[in-house]
Design an enzyme around this catalytic site. Structure first.
Site: not given
Length: 393
Positions: A203, A205, A244, A336
């Protein structure tokens, strides 16, 4: 109005602040260069070129080729595409998966879902230091094993698994090897060829890029791995992930990878010095110990048990808005799963009892931390822990 409190942020394993240079690189793609990277007009071609550059930067940090990188919304999505895709495409070989009890919930929950679909999952135990036993892995590998998924660096303890040995064993049974490298990419050198990695997820972040962007590496050389799409429509990202492209996020991820590669050595030295400093000082508090293997772990994290001090209460005490001390952000495990009041599954798997698991705090440092901040944190943690213990006795 009260002035805003100073923040001392020591929860970099859950997310990092966006590096200003990353932000500066991505901003034009919101306002001026806002084209769709799939459009064929000149404006779209510019966005496409920016994505191409980012793909190079991402491939470069793990020693991959650009056609092996698929952009996703983050590691959780990448993990889902990888695991579900492999078991669907290679089900003729078998329906057996091997993973580890200390994996991130993104891997564990995906495996639990697949068990309901008729797949068999072996969850490897870990030793008390958090490392897997390679002999146990060897014993569980079978001819119908399709995938072995082992996290590179544990998000709660920083423990580093012996990835190369694991991939060698996996390949000796013609199974595929995947690693969730979310906590490893950008912090330590990774070469997917040298380590024998077939699929890798991470990831943005966690490496000073924004949330909502990540990458999946799918090996296309030596053994070409084919996985079916999870999303359909438009055939973006080599048909693996339609939709997209998030151009600003992708550009940011590319820049973050480039900066991480450049600063890897100096960041590692600086952060390790700080981690060792705060850890050694906190261990002077009575009845404390480090969870996990201290020689096989990443340099930016320490997971410490303060016996008799509830971690939730410690976290609250450190982020107390009433007193004049800074707001200190630490955690008690994976962001999480922090919505559930359960003891850390990682620490329980390592053999800690529930009380000690509930008494453990994770401190994860980043490149923006300073030694001066740490002295404040050490004093505050001592105070909070002593107060909590005094309330019990």
């Amino acid at each position: 109005m009260k002035p805003e409190k100073r923040l001392i942020y020591l929860d970099n394993n859950s997310t990092t602040p966006v590096d200003q240079r990353v932000l500066d690189t991505m901003m034009p793609f919101f306002a001026n260069n806002f084209a769709n990277a799939s459009s064929t007009h000149q404006f779209g071609v510019g966005a496409h070129e920016a994505v191409k550059k980012a793909r190079n930067q991402v491939a470069d940090i793990i020693g991959a080729e650009t056609n092996e990188i698929v952009f996703t919304s983050g590691a959780t999505e990448a993990i889902n595409i990888a695991i579900k895709g492999v078991v669907e495409n290679y089900s003729e070989k078998g329906k057996h998966i091997i993973t580890v009890l200390t994996e991130h919930s993104a891997v564990l929950d995906t495996c639990k879902y697949l068990e309901k679909k008729g797949f068999e999952v072996t969850y490897l135990k870990v030793k008390s230091d958090g490392l897997i036993d390679l002999d146990e892995l060897k014993n569980y590998l079978r001819d119908d094993t399709v995938l072995v998924s082992v996290m590179y660096v544990n998000n709660e303890t920083g423990v580093l698994q012996p990835i190369k040995e694991i991939s060698n064993l996996t390949h000796s049974f013609d199974a595929l090897f995947m690693t969730d490298a979310t906590q490893a990419v950008g912090k330590i050198q990774i070469d997917v060829d040298d380590l024998g990695i077939d699929l890798l997820c991470f990831s943005g972040h966690k490496i000073y890029a924004p949330k909502g962007v990540g990458a999946l590496y799918v090996r296309q050389r030596q053994t070409r791995i084919k996985i079916p799409a999870l999303f359909h429509g438009g055939g973006h990202e080599r048909g693996l992930r339609s939709g997209t492209l998030n151009v600003p996020g992708i550009v940011a991820l590319g820049k973050a990878c480039e900066l991480s590669k450049e600063g890897m050595k100096s960041n590692a030295e600086q952060i390790k010095t700080m981690r060792d400093y705060i850890e050694s000082k906190l261990l002077l508090i009575s009845d404390t110990f480090v969870n996990g293997n201290i020689s096989h772990r990443l340099y930016n994290v320490t997971n410490i048990c303060f016996v008799g001090a509830d971690s939730e209460a410690v976290i609250m005490g450190l982020s107390n808005l009433e007193n004049n001390s800074p707001l200190i952000a630490v955690s008690n495990g994976s962001a999480c799963t922090s919505a559930s009041i359960e003891p850390s599954h990682v620490l329980i798997a390592m053999g800690l009892d529930e009380n000690k698991a509930f008494n453990s705090i994770r401190i994860s440092l980043g490149k923006f931390n300073t030694i001066d901040e740490l002295d404040i944190v050490i004093d505050e943690v001592k105070k909070v822990v002593e107060n909590l213990r005094a309330m019990i006795h």
